[in-house]
Design a protein around this motif. Structure first.
Motif, PDB file in Angstrom:
ATOM      1  N   VAL A   1      13.711  -5.233 -12.793  1.00  0.00           N
ATOM      2  CA  VAL A   1      13.662  -3.891 -12.193  1.00  0.00           C
ATOM      3  C   VAL A   1      12.366  -3.736 -11.398  1.00  0.00           C
ATOM      4  O   VAL A   1      12.384  -3.257 -10.259  1.00  0.00           O
ATOM      5  N   ALA A   2      11.245  -4.162 -11.969  1.00  0.00           N
ATOM      6  CA  ALA A   2       9.956  -4.079 -11.265  1.00  0.00           C
ATOM      7  C   ALA A   2       9.989  -4.912  -9.989  1.00  0.00           C
ATOM      8  O   ALA A   2       9.505  -4.467  -8.936  1.00  0.00           O
ATOM      9  N   ASP A   3      10.568  -6.116 -10.066  1.00  0.00           N
ATOM     10  CA  ASP A   3      10.681  -6.962  -8.873  1.00  0.00           C
ATOM     11  C   ASP A   3      11.549  -6.290  -7.809  1.00  0.00           C
ATOM     12  O   ASP A   3      11.205  -6.292  -6.630  1.00  0.00           O
ATOM     13  N   TYR A   4      12.680  -5.738  -8.249  1.00  0.00           N
ATOM     14  CA  TYR A   4      13.571  -5.049  -7.307  1.00  0.00           C
ATOM     15  C   TYR A   4      12.826  -3.917  -6.599  1.00  0.00           C
ATOM     16  O   TYR A   4      12.857  -3.797  -5.378  1.00  0.00           O
ATOM     17  N   LEU A   5      12.144  -3.066  -7.384  1.00  0.00           N
ATOM     18  CA  LEU A   5      11.453  -1.915  -6.804  1.00  0.00           C
ATOM     19  C   LEU A   5      10.304  -2.335  -5.888  1.00  0.00           C
ATOM     20  O   LEU A   5      10.018  -1.660  -4.901  1.00  0.00           O
ATOM     21  N   SER A   6       9.659  -3.453  -6.198  1.00  0.00           N
ATOM     22  CA  SER A   6       8.529  -3.885  -5.366  1.00  0.00           C
ATOM     23  C   SER A   6       8.983  -4.503  -4.041  1.00  0.00           C
ATOM     24  O   SER A   6       8.212  -4.546  -3.090  1.00  0.00           O
ATOM     25  N   THR A   7      10.238  -4.952  -3.990  1.00  0.00           N
ATOM     26  CA  THR A   7      10.723  -5.580  -2.756  1.00  0.00           C
ATOM     27  C   THR A   7      11.597  -4.663  -1.921  1.00  0.00           C
ATOM     28  O   THR A   7      12.004  -5.023  -0.828  1.00  0.00           O
ATOM     29  N   ARG A   8      11.897  -3.482  -2.425  1.00  0.00           N
ATOM     30  CA  ARG A   8      12.727  -2.521  -1.689  1.00  0.00           C
ATOM     31  C   ARG A   8      11.919  -1.245  -1.509  1.00  0.00           C
ATOM     32  O   ARG A   8      11.080  -0.904  -2.304  1.00  0.00           O
ATOM     33  N   SER A   9      12.248  -0.544  -0.476  1.00  0.00           N
ATOM     34  CA  SER A   9      11.682   0.796  -0.321  1.00  0.00           C
ATOM     35  C   SER A   9      12.735   1.670   0.334  1.00  0.00           C
ATOM     36  O   SER A   9      13.533   1.192   1.133  1.00  0.00           O
ATOM     37  N   ALA A  10      12.735   2.909  -0.054  1.00  0.00           N
ATOM     38  CA  ALA A  10      13.689   3.840   0.544  1.00  0.00           C
ATOM     39  C   ALA A  10      13.362   3.978   2.021  1.00  0.00           C
ATOM     40  O   ALA A  10      12.190   3.949   2.408  1.00  0.00           O
ATOM     41  N   PRO A  11      14.395   4.104   2.845  1.00  0.00           N
ATOM     42  CA  PRO A  11      14.125   4.331   4.263  1.00  0.00           C
ATOM     43  C   PRO A  11      13.194   5.530   4.419  1.00  0.00           C
ATOM     44  O   PRO A  11      13.294   6.499   3.672  1.00  0.00           O
ATOM     45  N   ARG A  12      12.287   5.433   5.338  1.00  0.00           N
ATOM     46  CA  ARG A  12      11.293   6.501   5.519  1.00  0.00           C
ATOM     47  C   ARG A  12      11.926   7.794   6.042  1.00  0.00           C
ATOM     48  O   ARG A  12      12.859   7.754   6.813  1.00  0.00           O
ATOM     49  N   SER A  13      11.369   8.884   5.575  1.00  0.00           N
ATOM     50  CA  SER A  13      11.696  10.218   6.074  1.00  0.00           C
ATOM     51  C   SER A  13      13.189  10.527   6.113  1.00  0.00           C
ATOM     52  O   SER A  13      13.711  10.924   7.138  1.00  0.00           O
ATOM     53  N   ILE A  14      13.832  10.338   4.998  1.00  0.00           N
ATOM     54  CA  ILE A  14      15.228  10.782   4.928  1.00  0.00           C
ATOM     55  C   ILE A  14      15.193  12.243   4.505  1.00  0.00           C
ATOM     56  O   ILE A  14      14.938  12.562   3.351  1.00  0.00           O
TER      57      ILE A  14
ATOM     58  N   GLY B   1      21.178  -7.208  -5.544  1.00  0.00           N
ATOM     59  CA  GLY B   1      19.969  -7.960  -5.846  1.00  0.00           C
ATOM     60  C   GLY B   1      19.305  -7.633  -7.158  1.00  0.00           C
ATOM     61  O   GLY B   1      18.139  -7.965  -7.356  1.00  0.00           O
ATOM     62  N   LEU B   2      20.032  -6.988  -8.072  1.00  0.00           N
ATOM     63  CA  LEU B   2      19.444  -6.645  -9.366  1.00  0.00           C
ATOM     64  C   LEU B   2      20.451  -6.957 -10.470  1.00  0.00           C
ATOM     65  O   LEU B   2      21.455  -6.257 -10.618  1.00  0.00           O
ATOM     66  N   PRO B   3      20.208  -8.005 -11.243  1.00  0.00           N
ATOM     67  CA  PRO B   3      21.115  -8.351 -12.348  1.00  0.00           C
ATOM     68  C   PRO B   3      21.199  -7.200 -13.353  1.00  0.00           C
ATOM     69  O   PRO B   3      20.197  -6.561 -13.670  1.00  0.00           O
ATOM     70  N   GLY B   4      22.412  -6.918 -13.809  1.00  0.00           N
ATOM     71  CA  GLY B   4      22.615  -5.863 -14.800  1.00  0.00           C
ATOM     72  C   GLY B   4      22.815  -4.490 -14.191  1.00  0.00           C
ATOM     73  O   GLY B   4      22.935  -3.507 -14.923  1.00  0.00           O
ATOM     74  N   ALA B   5      22.868  -4.405 -12.858  1.00  0.00           N
ATOM     75  CA  ALA B   5      23.053  -3.105 -12.197  1.00  0.00           C
ATOM     76  C   ALA B   5      24.530  -2.867 -11.896  1.00  0.00           C
ATOM     77  O   ALA B   5      25.233  -3.765 -11.438  1.00  0.00           O
ATOM     78  N   ARG B   6      24.981  -1.649 -12.177  1.00  0.00           N
ATOM     79  CA  ARG B   6      26.309  -1.205 -11.752  1.00  0.00           C
ATOM     80  C   ARG B   6      26.058  -0.157 -10.667  1.00  0.00           C
ATOM     81  O   ARG B   6      25.637   0.965 -10.948  1.00  0.00           O
ATOM     82  N   TRP B   7      26.269  -0.559  -9.417  1.00  0.00           N
ATOM     83  CA  TRP B   7      25.928   0.271  -8.268  1.00  0.00           C
ATOM     84  C   TRP B   7      26.945   1.382  -8.091  1.00  0.00           C
ATOM     85  O   TRP B   7      28.149   1.172  -8.178  1.00  0.00           O
ATOM     86  N   MET B   8      26.439   2.577  -7.840  1.00  0.00           N
ATOM     87  CA  MET B   8      27.288   3.742  -7.621  1.00  0.00           C
ATOM     88  C   MET B   8      27.968   3.632  -6.257  1.00  0.00           C
ATOM     89  O   MET B   8      27.382   3.109  -5.309  1.00  0.00           O
TER      90      MET B   8
END
Length: 182
Positions: A134-147, A24-31
């Protein structure tokens, strides 16, 4: 000449949870989730003799196991974002282990690390990603809680010099020591 760094391994269940944030993020190369880690100290391209010295000095580290908590998502690079990361809480045992590694690497002859240690897991490297995307991606995703996960070892890893972001090879494992009974 190996390109080495020390790191904390990410358990498979934590890597699986973090991998759900991919896409969901153009220009990202996911690890690849198998390559997720928290870099403690980048050593760079070093010769075999220095690699042996580093291995010996890292084997002398005696610290207790501790927990690491992933506390959120962020990006590195400011106005020109270059990575999406999962932040790890800078808990004292983690910061102390990293500082110990830094001191030992300097004593072994490596130059001081110039970047401030910010514990994180790189999820994606960005190329020409728009700061707005990037700002849009970060605002619509959140890391799972309490990992939170236990750390009972750290590793020495190698990477191919020509390719940033893996695949990585574990060269050595250094167990953290349990407290001895009183």
């Amino acid at each position: 000449m190996p390109r080495l760094f020390s790191a904390l391994s990410i358990p498979e269940d934590v890597a699986s949870a973090l991998s759900l944030l991919r896409g969901g993020l153009p220009g990202a190369r996911w690890m690849d989730p198998a390559d997720y880690h928290i870099t403690l100290r980048f050593m760079g391209d070093i010769d075999d003799a220095m690699a042996r010295d580093i291995d010996e000095t890292l084997a002398e580290i005696h610290r207790r196991p501790f927990d690491v908590t992933i506390e959120g998502l962020d990006s590195f690079g400011g106005a020109r974002p270059r990575a999406i990361i999962a932040r790890a809480a800078p808990a004292a045992p983690l910061m102390e282990l990293q500082a110990d590694l830094e001191r030992r690497c300097r004593r072994a002859g490596l130059d001081p690390e110039t970047r401030k240690f910010t514990p994180h897991v790189t999820l994606a490297r960005l190329r020409d990603a728009s700061p707005l995307d990037v700002a849009d991606y970060l605002s619509t995703r959140s890391a799972p809680r309490s990992i939170t996960f236990p750390v009972d070892h750290f590793v020495l890893m190698s990477a191919r010099a020509s390719v940033g972001g893996g695949p990585y090879i574990t060269e050595a494992v250094y167990p953290l020591l349990r407290a001895s009974p009183a």
